[in-house]
Scaffold this active site. Structure first.
Site, PDB file in Angstrom:
ATOM      1  N   TYR A 103     -23.738  -9.126   7.315  1.00 41.49           N
ATOM      2  CA  TYR A 103     -22.524  -8.324   7.103  1.00 41.49           C
ATOM      3  C   TYR A 103     -22.711  -6.899   7.611  1.00 41.49           C
ATOM      4  CZ  TYR A 103     -18.792  -5.869   4.540  1.00 41.49           C
ATOM      5  OH  TYR A 103     -17.712  -5.092   4.199  1.00 41.49           O
ATOM      6  N   GLY A 137       1.544   4.511   3.729  1.00 42.01           N
ATOM      7  CA  GLY A 137       2.512   3.750   2.958  1.00 42.01           C
ATOM      8  C   GLY A 137       3.445   4.631   2.156  1.00 42.01           C
ATOM      9  N   ASP A 169      -1.731  -7.162  -5.646  1.00 41.08           N
ATOM     10  CA  ASP A 169      -3.135  -6.998  -5.280  1.00 41.08           C
ATOM     11  C   ASP A 169      -3.403  -7.980  -4.150  1.00 41.08           C
ATOM     12  OD1 ASP A 169      -5.855  -6.942  -4.963  1.00 41.08           O
ATOM     13  OD2 ASP A 169      -6.338  -7.290  -7.077  1.00 41.08           O
ATOM     14  N   GLY A 215       0.825  -1.211   0.000  1.00 39.95           N
ATOM     15  CA  GLY A 215       0.000   0.000   0.000  1.00 39.95           C
ATOM     16  C   GLY A 215       0.852   1.250   0.000  1.00 39.95           C
ATOM     17  N   THR A 234      -8.359  -8.808   1.802  1.00 41.37           N
ATOM     18  CA  THR A 234      -7.331  -7.786   1.578  1.00 41.37           C
ATOM     19  C   THR A 234      -6.516  -7.500   2.828  1.00 41.37           C
ATOM     20  OG1 THR A 234      -8.752  -6.741  -0.083  1.00 41.37           O
ATOM     21  CG2 THR A 234      -6.926  -5.425   0.800  1.00 41.37           C
TER      22      THR A 234
END
Length: 263
Positions: free
Chosen positions: A192, A42, A88, A36, A136
């Site tokens: 969720y 980052g 990714d 990142g 991720t």
């Protein structure tokens, strides 16, 4: 008001900059991977590490954005050693490809900074059919760390210098689902919750770092692993939310942190 000026045992406070913290450090023989690295924390981490002489490999999803940041840093620090590589983290194939390419370069690895992340996004599945925040923020970094671990161990052994793994978690881990990590409901769209799913992934980050630290100690490996809360910093992490909602969310997390500090 949050006491940003309070200094801890390190001698630094919440107002200290990365340049201040690293002042006097010579990193010319160190190599770091920063995920990142094309924006936010980052990007600044990459810039300051490069300023201290560290060879930085920017692991980024968007190569064009990564190269733009690289060029910007090189204008400020012409002698900086920076490479940009595709990663990714939501795709396990991409993680494996990155690790394979990195190892093929025969580079050492002293520092692995697992910084990349997404926050409170709508329910989505990764290319591997995992809820996107879990994929991720946790799975991608977990796999990346495992794949690069032997390289880090070799580097630490041959250089006789302590390796370091830093995993950027969040105070938001306290907002995980009530039952903790819902392994049997990772992809349950009906229940969720954007913030709780984020908290779940950040709790995973902490547990990952803790387990690594314990294993390194048990095995006598010269590597440390730590997780951290980076503070309430306005970056593009909340790109899925409006400006007002983003500010409110940061205030909730920051106020929650204050309660634990003052207890």
């Amino acid at each position: 008001m949050w006491p940003f000026w309070w200094k801890g045992a390190s001698g630094f406070s919440g107002r200290s900059t990365a340049e201040e913290v690293t002042h006097g450090i010579d990193g010319t023989r160190l190599t770091a991977v920063v995920t990142g690295a094309s924006s936010g924390i980052g990007e600044e981490t990459t810039r300051v590490l490069a300023l201290r002489g560290v060879h930085v490999v920017m692991a980024v999803r968007n190569i064009e954005s990564g190269n733009q940041v690289r060029e910007k840093i090189l204008k400020e620090i012409p002698e900086a050693k920076i490479d940009v590589m595709k990663l990714d983290l939501s795709s396990m194939a991409s993680v494996r490809s990155f690790a394979s390419e990195y190892k093929s370069l025969d580079l050492p690895l002293n520092l692995l900074i697992n910084n990349a992340g997404i926050m409170a996004c709508p329910f989505m599945l990764s290319s591997d059919n995992f809820e996107l925040q879990f994929a991720t923020n946790h799975l991608g970094h977990f796999l990346l760390t495992n794949l690069l671990l032997e390289t880090m161990k070799k580097t630490a052994n041959e250089s006789n210098r302590e390796g370091r793994i830093v995993i950027v978690s969040s105070e938001g881990h306290r907002f995980a689902y009530g039952e903790g990590i819902r392994f049997d409901k990772i992809n349950d769209e009906a229940s969720y919750n954007t913030l709780q799913a984020y908290g779940q992934s950040k709790l995973c980050n902490i547990l990952h770092a803790s387990e690594l630290a314990w294993q390194f100690k048990e095995q006598g490996v010269n590597i440390t692993a730590n997780s951290l809360h980076p503070g309430s910093i306005m970056t593009n992490l909340l790109r899925y939310h409006s400006f007002i909602n983003s500010k409110i969310l940061f205030l909730i997390i920051d106020n929650n942190l204050k309660k634990f500090v003052f207890l």
